[in-house]
Design a protein around this motif. Structure first.
Motif, PDB file in Angstrom:
ATOM      1  N   VAL A 192     -12.867  31.565  24.328  1.00 13.60           N
ATOM      2  CA  VAL A 192     -12.394  30.447  25.134  1.00 13.60           C
ATOM      3  C   VAL A 192     -11.086  29.953  24.523  1.00 13.60           C
ATOM      4  O   VAL A 192     -10.920  29.975  23.302  1.00 13.60           O
ATOM      5  CB  VAL A 192     -13.419  29.283  25.152  1.00 13.60           C
ATOM      6  N   ARG A 193     -10.145  29.514  25.367  1.00 13.70           N
ATOM      7  CA  ARG A 193      -8.922  28.868  24.879  1.00 13.70           C
ATOM      8  C   ARG A 193      -8.906  27.439  25.414  1.00 13.70           C
ATOM      9  O   ARG A 193      -9.257  27.191  26.564  1.00 13.70           O
ATOM     10  CB  ARG A 193      -7.672  29.623  25.326  1.00 13.70           C
ATOM     11  N   ALA A 194      -8.487  26.483  24.575  1.00 11.96           N
ATOM     12  CA  ALA A 194      -8.581  25.079  24.963  1.00 11.96           C
ATOM     13  C   ALA A 194      -7.629  24.241  24.119  1.00 11.96           C
ATOM     14  O   ALA A 194      -7.091  24.702  23.111  1.00 11.96           O
ATOM     15  CB  ALA A 194     -10.005  24.578  24.778  1.00 11.96           C
ATOM     16  N   ARG A 195      -7.443  23.005  24.568  1.00  8.78           N
ATOM     17  CA  ARG A 195      -6.711  22.015  23.770  1.00  8.78           C
ATOM     18  C   ARG A 195      -7.661  21.083  23.038  1.00  8.78           C
ATOM     19  O   ARG A 195      -7.298  20.483  22.035  1.00  8.78           O
ATOM     20  CB  ARG A 195      -5.748  21.224  24.656  1.00  8.78           C
ATOM     21  N   THR A 196      -8.869  20.959  23.566  1.00 13.69           N
ATOM     22  CA  THR A 196      -9.881  20.118  22.932  1.00 13.69           C
ATOM     23  C   THR A 196     -11.242  20.777  23.069  1.00 13.69           C
ATOM     24  O   THR A 196     -11.574  21.314  24.127  1.00 13.69           O
ATOM     25  CB  THR A 196      -9.945  18.720  23.590  1.00 13.69           C
ATOM     26  N   LEU A 197     -12.018  20.769  22.001  1.00 12.82           N
ATOM     27  CA  LEU A 197     -13.386  21.260  22.014  1.00 12.82           C
ATOM     28  C   LEU A 197     -14.288  20.196  21.413  1.00 12.82           C
ATOM     29  O   LEU A 197     -14.018  19.684  20.321  1.00 12.82           O
ATOM     30  CB  LEU A 197     -13.521  22.547  21.191  1.00 12.82           C
ATOM     31  N   THR A 198     -15.346  19.837  22.124  1.00 13.74           N
ATOM     32  CA  THR A 198     -16.387  18.994  21.551  1.00 13.74           C
ATOM     33  C   THR A 198     -17.676  19.797  21.540  1.00 13.74           C
ATOM     34  O   THR A 198     -17.951  20.565  22.470  1.00 13.74           O
ATOM     35  CB  THR A 198     -16.585  17.700  22.358  1.00 13.74           C
ATOM     36  N   ALA A 199     -18.456  19.658  20.481  1.00 11.76           N
ATOM     37  CA  ALA A 199     -19.686  20.445  20.369  1.00 11.76           C
ATOM     38  C   ALA A 199     -20.734  19.665  19.587  1.00 11.76           C
ATOM     39  O   ALA A 199     -20.417  18.909  18.662  1.00 11.76           O
ATOM     40  CB  ALA A 199     -19.402  21.776  19.678  1.00 11.76           C
ATOM     41  N   ARG A 200     -22.013  19.877  19.998  1.00  9.82           N
ATOM     42  CA  ARG A 200     -23.173  19.329  19.287  1.00  9.82           C
ATOM     43  C   ARG A 200     -24.067  20.493  18.877  1.00  9.82           C
ATOM     44  O   ARG A 200     -24.150  21.501  19.590  1.00  9.82           O
ATOM     45  CB  ARG A 200     -23.951  18.358  20.192  1.00  9.82           C
ATOM     46  N   PHE A 201     -24.732  20.354  17.727  1.00  4.24           N
ATOM     47  CA  PHE A 201     -25.494  21.467  17.160  1.00  4.24           C
ATOM     48  C   PHE A 201     -26.934  21.051  16.889  1.00  4.24           C
ATOM     49  O   PHE A 201     -27.192  19.954  16.396  1.00  4.24           O
ATOM     50  CB  PHE A 201     -24.845  21.941  15.852  1.00  4.24           C
ATOM     51  N   ASP A 202     -27.847  21.957  17.197  1.00  8.45           N
ATOM     52  CA  ASP A 202     -29.269  21.729  16.963  1.00  8.45           C
ATOM     53  C   ASP A 202     -29.877  23.025  16.419  1.00  8.45           C
ATOM     54  O   ASP A 202     -29.949  24.024  17.140  1.00  8.45           O
ATOM     55  CB  ASP A 202     -29.955  21.316  18.268  1.00  8.45           C
ATOM     56  N   PRO A 203     -30.299  23.027  15.132  1.00  8.30           N
ATOM     57  CA  PRO A 203     -30.269  21.917  14.171  1.00  8.30           C
ATOM     58  C   PRO A 203     -28.876  21.747  13.557  1.00  8.30           C
ATOM     59  O   PRO A 203     -27.963  22.526  13.862  1.00  8.30           O
ATOM     60  CB  PRO A 203     -31.276  22.381  13.113  1.00  8.30           C
ATOM     61  N   PRO A 204     -28.673  20.750  12.655  1.00  7.51           N
ATOM     62  CA  PRO A 204     -27.383  20.574  11.988  1.00  7.51           C
ATOM     63  C   PRO A 204     -26.944  21.865  11.277  1.00  7.51           C
ATOM     64  O   PRO A 204     -27.776  22.623  10.789  1.00  7.51           O
ATOM     65  CB  PRO A 204     -27.651  19.453  10.986  1.00  7.51           C
ATOM     66  N   GLN A 205     -25.615  22.080  11.230  1.00 10.53           N
ATOM     67  CA  GLN A 205     -25.071  23.308  10.675  1.00 10.53           C
ATOM     68  C   GLN A 205     -23.989  23.028   9.635  1.00 10.53           C
ATOM     69  O   GLN A 205     -23.325  21.987   9.662  1.00 10.53           O
ATOM     70  CB  GLN A 205     -24.471  24.163  11.800  1.00 10.53           C
ATOM     71  N   SER A 206     -23.807  23.999   8.729  1.00  7.20           N
ATOM     72  CA  SER A 206     -22.706  23.935   7.764  1.00  7.20           C
ATOM     73  C   SER A 206     -21.378  24.159   8.487  1.00  7.20           C
ATOM     74  O   SER A 206     -21.318  24.869   9.492  1.00  7.20           O
ATOM     75  CB  SER A 206     -22.883  25.008   6.690  1.00  7.20           C
ATOM     76  N   ILE A 207     -20.309  23.554   7.943  1.00 10.13           N
ATOM     77  CA  ILE A 207     -18.978  23.722   8.526  1.00 10.13           C
ATOM     78  C   ILE A 207     -17.974  23.993   7.419  1.00 10.13           C
ATOM     79  O   ILE A 207     -18.102  23.480   6.303  1.00 10.13           O
ATOM     80  CB  ILE A 207     -18.564  22.476   9.345  1.00 10.13           C
ATOM     81  N   GLN A 208     -16.980  24.833   7.722  1.00 10.52           N
ATOM     82  CA  GLN A 208     -15.890  25.079   6.789  1.00 10.52           C
ATOM     83  C   GLN A 208     -14.560  24.845   7.499  1.00 10.52           C
ATOM     84  O   GLN A 208     -14.425  25.083   8.702  1.00 10.52           O
ATOM     85  CB  GLN A 208     -15.955  26.504   6.219  1.00 10.52           C
ATOM     86  N   LEU A 209     -13.572  24.385   6.734  1.00  5.79           N
ATOM     87  CA  LEU A 209     -12.205  24.229   7.221  1.00  5.79           C
ATOM     88  C   LEU A 209     -11.293  24.993   6.277  1.00  5.79           C
ATOM     89  O   LEU A 209     -11.204  24.668   5.091  1.00  5.79           O
ATOM     90  CB  LEU A 209     -11.796  22.756   7.253  1.00  5.79           C
ATOM     91  N   ASP A 210     -10.640  26.035   6.803  1.00  2.19           N
ATOM     92  CA  ASP A 210      -9.736  26.864   6.001  1.00  2.19           C
ATOM     93  C   ASP A 210     -10.384  27.337   4.705  1.00  2.19           C
ATOM     94  O   ASP A 210      -9.753  27.383   3.650  1.00  2.19           O
ATOM     95  CB  ASP A 210      -8.433  26.118   5.716  1.00  2.19           C
ATOM     96  N   GLY A 211     -11.685  27.662   4.794  1.00  2.00           N
ATOM     97  CA  GLY A 211     -12.396  28.257   3.677  1.00  2.00           C
ATOM     98  C   GLY A 211     -13.134  27.298   2.774  1.00  2.00           C
ATOM     99  O   GLY A 211     -13.879  27.735   1.897  1.00  2.00           O
ATOM    100  N   ASP A 212     -12.949  25.989   2.969  1.00  2.00           N
ATOM    101  CA  ASP A 212     -13.630  24.993   2.136  1.00  2.00           C
ATOM    102  C   ASP A 212     -14.770  24.354   2.919  1.00  2.00           C
ATOM    103  O   ASP A 212     -14.613  24.023   4.100  1.00  2.00           O
ATOM    104  CB  ASP A 212     -12.655  23.904   1.682  1.00  2.00           C
TER     105      ASP A 212
END
Length: 330
Positions: free
Chosen positions: A286-306
């Motif tokens: 998908v290509r977009a300017r804005t993405l909103t998302a909810r996760f079930d169950p909670p999930q780990s997230i990384q930004l630029d490898g951290d």
């Protein structure tokens, strides 16, 4: 102050560089020598040196850098250090120069900046400024807290985040992608998919089960593997991919598509073939300017490898062409 004249004969007002260095993987003596030589050759003011620490990934150092009114901030480190500095600088108009010194160096790879220290420093002092997009993420954590951050390469939720944060950096440097065999195998064997409720650009919310969702500003990984073939760092769009294969054979198809895609992406004709190839149902884009998302169950997230903990929801947007990166002059 009177203008200075460089060895190349160009008259310029005196300028200053600030170096922000992550000392973990940097040959500091070599870097200091290269900066001193360029500073002298091009007639710049004495360079200011700042280091990241365990308590400061680069934001505080970048804040201190602004006080020196630099013409450029030279960041010697990996994607995480560059991300942290950008988080502070992307509203200031101050450009960044990259001296790659991390495990992945994905931003440098995507922008063609994988150069030796001396070339990278010379680019900082003499290069052109290329504006690129900055991704902005608002996180809702599983403990109820919220936070906001920037990224330049990719943010990933689920398996991607576990791969990025749970795998030893030393192991990744030593054996590359083989270091990810264990987390991938666990996800394949356990079918560790989670439910994602997502919305792009205000459209109707959709729900899907996946192993991971990746939102990228750049598309190429280490080893030339192309994860997001349409991603460009300055196109004003986010590129999103969801991994939702089930079982060994579907994972094999995904791996083959990504491996072949990396080869085809190197030529114009190959890129045309990629654009004409239907997407795999287990690897939707998908290509977009804005993405909103909810996760079930909670999930780990990384930004630029951290890693940034576990989240129950995210909102990802973009500031087009918000940070300038020094690139070699034409």
């Amino acid at each position: 102050m009177a203008p200075r004249v460089s060895d190349e004969g160009a008259t310029t007002a005196a300028r200053r560089a600030v170096v922000i260095v992550n000392p973990t993987n940097v040959d500091l003596a070599r870097l200091r020598t290269a900066v001193a030589a360029a500073q002298e050759q091009y007639g710049w003011l004495p360079t200011v040196w700042l280091e990241t620490t365990i308590d400061d990934a680069g934001q505080l150092a970048a804040g201190r850098a602004v006080a020196h009114d630099p013409a450029v901030v030279i960041v010697a480190g990996g994607d995480g250090t560059i991300r942290a500095v950008t988080e502070e600088l992307h509203s200031t108009g101050i450009p960044i120069a990259v001296v790659p010194a991390g495990t992945g160096n994905l931003l440098a790879r995507n922008l063609g900046l994988m150069r030796d220290t001396e070339t990278a420093v010379r680019t900082a002092f003499t290069g052109a400024t290329r504006p690129i997009d900055v991704g902005l993420v608002s996180l809702e954590h599983d403990d109820g807290s919220t936070s906001s951050h920037a990224f330049l390469v990719m943010t990933g939720v689920g398996l991607d985040a576990r791969m990025a944060t749970d795998t030893s950096s030393a192991l990744k440097r030593r054996i590359g992608w083989l270091a990810y065999v264990d987390p991938i195998s666990r996800s394949v064997l356990g079918n560790q998919r989670f439910l994602i409720h997502y919305r792009v650009d205000g459209q109707r919310e959709q729900s899907i089960r996946a192993h991971t969702v990746i939102v990228g500003n750049c598309g190429t990984l280490t080893g030339g593997m192309v994860l997001l073939p349409d991603a460009k760092a300055d196109d004003g769009l986010l590129d999103v991919v969801l991994f939702r294969p089930i079982g060994f054979w579907q994972w094999t198809r995904v791996a083959t598509r990504l491996g072949v895609g990396g080869i085809l992406h190197r030529s114009r004709n190959g890129r045309a073939v990629l654009r004409a190839t239907p997407d795999l149902r287990v690897l939707p884009y998908v290509r977009a300017r804005t993405l909103t998302a909810r996760f079930d169950p909670p999930q780990s997230i990384q930004l630029d490898g951290d890693g940034f903990g576990r989240v129950v929801a995210v909102t990802v947007t973009l500031r087009p062409r918000a940070i300038g990166i020094q690139v070699p002059s034409a």
